[in-house]
Design an enzyme around this catalytic site. Structure first.
Site, PDB file in Angstrom:
ATOM      1  CB  CYS A 115      25.824 -16.967 -32.656  1.00 29.37           C
ATOM      2  SG  CYS A 115      25.028 -15.381 -33.038  1.00 29.37           S
ATOM      3  CG  HIS A 257      29.763 -15.496 -31.959  1.00 32.80           C
ATOM      4  ND1 HIS A 257      29.290 -15.627 -33.470  1.00 32.80           N
ATOM      5  CD2 HIS A 257      28.817 -14.957 -31.299  1.00 32.80           C
ATOM      6  CE1 HIS A 257      28.276 -14.927 -33.641  1.00 32.80           C
ATOM      7  NE2 HIS A 257      27.872 -14.420 -32.473  1.00 32.80           N
ATOM      8  CG  ASN A 287      26.948 -11.282 -34.573  1.00 31.64           C
ATOM      9  OD1 ASN A 287      26.920 -12.603 -35.135  1.00 31.64           O
ATOM     10  ND2 ASN A 287      26.264 -11.312 -33.503  1.00 31.64           N
TER      11      ASN A 287
HETATM   12  O1  UT7 Z   1      25.728 -13.134 -31.447  1.00 28.22           O
HETATM   13  C1  UT7 Z   1      25.269 -13.239 -30.099  1.00 28.22           C
HETATM   14  C2  UT7 Z   1      24.555 -12.218 -29.515  1.00 28.22           C
HETATM   15  N1  UT7 Z   1      24.776 -10.816 -29.712  1.00 28.22           N
HETATM   16  C3  UT7 Z   1      25.708 -10.268 -29.013  1.00 28.22           C
HETATM   17  O2  UT7 Z   1      26.414 -10.761 -28.189  1.00 28.22           O
HETATM   18  C4  UT7 Z   1      25.610  -8.921 -28.520  1.00 28.22           C
HETATM   19  C5  UT7 Z   1      25.478  -8.530 -27.113  1.00 28.22           C
HETATM   20  N2  UT7 Z   1      25.746  -7.083 -26.708  1.00 28.22           N
HETATM   21  C6  UT7 Z   1      26.474  -6.035 -27.252  1.00 28.22           C
HETATM   22  O3  UT7 Z   1      27.231  -6.392 -27.853  1.00 28.22           O
HETATM   23  C7  UT7 Z   1      26.149  -4.738 -26.465  1.00 28.22           C
HETATM   24  O4  UT7 Z   1      25.259  -4.621 -25.827  1.00 28.22           O
HETATM   25  C8  UT7 Z   1      25.521  -3.634 -27.809  1.00 28.22           C
HETATM   26  C9  UT7 Z   1      26.707  -3.437 -28.753  1.00 28.22           C
HETATM   27  C10 UT7 Z   1      24.247  -4.172 -28.412  1.00 28.22           C
HETATM   28  C11 UT7 Z   1      25.399  -2.397 -27.042  1.00 28.22           C
HETATM   29  O5  UT7 Z   1      26.402  -1.866 -26.378  1.00 28.22           O
HETATM   30  P1  UT7 Z   1      26.488  -1.259 -24.721  1.00 28.22           P
HETATM   31  O6  UT7 Z   1      27.550  -0.826 -24.382  1.00 28.22           O
HETATM   32  O7  UT7 Z   1      25.750  -2.612 -24.141  1.00 28.22           O
HETATM   33  O8  UT7 Z   1      25.286  -0.032 -24.963  1.00 28.22           O
HETATM   34  P2  UT7 Z   1      23.844  -0.068 -24.382  1.00 28.22           P
HETATM   35  O9  UT7 Z   1      22.855  -1.011 -24.506  1.00 28.22           O
HETATM   36  O10 UT7 Z   1      24.004   0.157 -22.621  1.00 28.22           O
HETATM   37  O11 UT7 Z   1      23.481   1.527 -24.795  1.00 28.22           O
HETATM   38  C12 UT7 Z   1      24.400   2.624 -24.318  1.00 28.22           C
HETATM   39  C13 UT7 Z   1      23.727   3.684 -24.957  1.00 28.22           C
HETATM   40  C14 UT7 Z   1      22.112   3.924 -24.981  1.00 28.22           C
HETATM   41  O12 UT7 Z   1      21.712   5.034 -24.684  1.00 28.22           O
HETATM   42  P3  UT7 Z   1      21.300   5.536 -23.240  1.00 28.22           P
HETATM   43  O13 UT7 Z   1      20.133   4.800 -23.051  1.00 28.22           O
HETATM   44  O14 UT7 Z   1      22.456   5.394 -22.380  1.00 28.22           O
HETATM   45  O15 UT7 Z   1      20.902   7.055 -23.574  1.00 28.22           O
HETATM   46  C15 UT7 Z   1      21.535   3.426 -26.553  1.00 28.22           C
HETATM   47  O16 UT7 Z   1      20.465   3.977 -26.820  1.00 28.22           O
HETATM   48  O17 UT7 Z   1      23.815   3.796 -26.502  1.00 28.22           O
HETATM   49  C16 UT7 Z   1      22.739   4.027 -27.356  1.00 28.22           C
HETATM   50  N3  UT7 Z   1      22.858   3.171 -28.233  1.00 28.22           N
HETATM   51  C17 UT7 Z   1      23.396   3.644 -29.642  1.00 28.22           C
HETATM   52  N4  UT7 Z   1      23.962   4.890 -29.888  1.00 28.22           N
HETATM   53  C18 UT7 Z   1      24.559   5.198 -31.087  1.00 28.22           C
HETATM   54  C19 UT7 Z   1      22.315   2.103 -28.837  1.00 28.22           C
HETATM   55  N5  UT7 Z   1      22.706   1.767 -29.932  1.00 28.22           N
HETATM   56  C20 UT7 Z   1      23.362   2.968 -30.573  1.00 28.22           C
HETATM   57  C21 UT7 Z   1      23.886   3.026 -31.774  1.00 28.22           C
HETATM   58  N6  UT7 Z   1      24.446   4.366 -31.850  1.00 28.22           N
HETATM   59  N7  UT7 Z   1      23.766   2.237 -33.019  1.00 28.22           N
END
Ligand code: UT7
Length: 331
Positions: A115, A257, A287
């Site tokens: 990125c 980004h 993204n």
């Molecule tokens: O391009 C550069 C690199 N990429 C980034 O910069 C991305 C960086 N990370 C993020 O943007 C975020 O961490 C995400 C959007 C990927 C995830 O958001 P989060 O608030 O960090 O969620 P999390 O990973 O802590 O997950 C929270 C919950 C989990 O469930 P449990 O374990 O709490 O029961 C996940 O399984 O949300 C669940 N989850 C989803 N639920 C519905 C993860 N993906 C999804 C989904 N739909 N698509």
């Protein structure tokens, strides 16, 4: 050694026709429009057609930039493509762009900095032009990232989209007239496993076993990447502002980004940039990796939101880890 100035003479962008909405994704994995919008800010993304290659996307963006710069492709002497979704493992994607544009006088190479790739490409072109090795450069951030997405993995498939953005950088004879006022680049290879496509390279060459394990797909530790992204972007952008002797409030635009609205808002806040000066369009594209920043710059440029002299700070973060920032004075 004589040194030269560098200016921007054109921008362009292209996103594929097919729109994949959050509602479409609800039919594919256990997710919801509400979750995706609340946690990421994304509503829809564009997905390239099966026959479209990364260099096709890059060429569509490049043609717009060339037209704005009033240049013919054969007047270019440098093409750099930033991508992590190349047409082939080799030759480099810039050579495919060269062939398709008939830009036969250019040296071509690609940059694999995820990125952050477009900022790295800008700095490479800037350095080559300033030192006299190149005169007219096409730089492109282009991704068919959908090819690495596991459409059964809800943790990652909701985040990414395909697209390309391009810019023409040209030499000016006055070295004091330089579009890039300050820049910063850095990497931390201890985090190679946080965001990666583990298979298909020399470590795990293509094989039936590799495909069965799904190692051809992008894997990410989202939460960890989130924290590192905010810190790396704030530190890199702050270093650039400090080098230029400026504060966040002097900017016309902060162009971060486009990975996640929450990351972008946190970065803007910590840099002291008012919300209405932080540019965002990830709602529509998700993204697009190396393409996010040049797509944003093209939308600002063509939308009439940039005046001569405006200060624009671009900042990115990506797999590697890699990060970078650059302060531009819009020509
Ligand atoms: O391009 C550069 C690199 N990429 C980034 O910069 C991305 C960086 N990370 C993020 O943007 C975020 O961490 C995400 C959007 C990927 C995830 O958001 P989060 O608030 O960090 O969620 P999390 O990973 O802590 O997950 C929270 C919950 C989990 O469930 P449990 O374990 O709490 O029961 C996940 O399984 O949300 C669940 N989850 C989803 N639920 C519905 C993860 N993906 C999804 C989904 N739909 N698509």
């Amino acid at each position: 050694m004589k040194s030269f100035g560098v200016t921007i003479t054109g921008t362009g962008s292209y996103t594929p026709e097919r729109v994949l909405t959050n509602h479409d994704l609800e039919q594919m994995v256990d997710t919801s429009d509400e979750w995706i919008q609340a946690r990421t800010g994304i509503r829809e993304r564009r997905i390239a057609a099966p026959e479209q290659t990364t260099s096709d996307l890059a060429c569509a963006a490049a043609k717009q930039a060339l037209q704005q710069a009033k240049l013919d492709p054969e007047e270019l002497d440098l093409i750099i493509v930033a991508t992590i979704s190349p047409d082939r493992p080799f030759p480099n994607t810039a050579c495919f762009v060269q062939k398709k544009l008939k830009a036969d006088q250019s040296a071509c190479f690609s940059i694999e900095a995820a990125c952050s790739g477009f900022i790295y490409a800008m700095q490479a072109a800037n350095g080559l032009i300033r030192t006299g090795l190149a005169r007219r450069a096409l730089i492109v951030g282009a991704e068919k990232i959908s090819m690495t997405v596991d459409w059964q993995d809800r943790n990652t498939c909701v985040l990414f989209g395909d697209g390309a953005g391009a810019m023409i950088l040209e030499r000016t004879d006055d070295p004091a007239k330089n579009v890039c006022l300050a820049a910063d680049m850095g990497s931390d290879g201890t985090y190679t496993d946080l965001l990666t496509v583990p298979g298909g390279g020399s470590e795990k060459p293509p094989s039936h076993e590799m495909l069965e394990e799904g190692l051809q797909y992008l894997k990410m530790e989202g939460r960890e990447v989130f924290k590192l992204a905010v810190n790396a972007m704030v530190n890199s952008a702050s270093a650039v502002l400090q080098k230029a002797g400026l504060k966040g409030e002097s900017l016309r635009w902060l162009v971060p980004h486009q990975a996640n609205t929450r990351i972008i808002q946190a970065v803007g806040k910590r840099l002291g940039v008012p919300e209405d000066k932080v540019f965002m369009n990830l709602e529509h594209y998700g993204n697009t990796s190396a393409a996010t920043i040049p797509i944003c710059l093209n939308e600002l440029n063509r939308g009439g939101h940039l005046q001569t002299g405006d200060l624009v700070l671009v900042v990115a973060f990506g797999a590697g880890l890699t990060w970078g920032a650059a302060l531009l004075r819009w020509p």
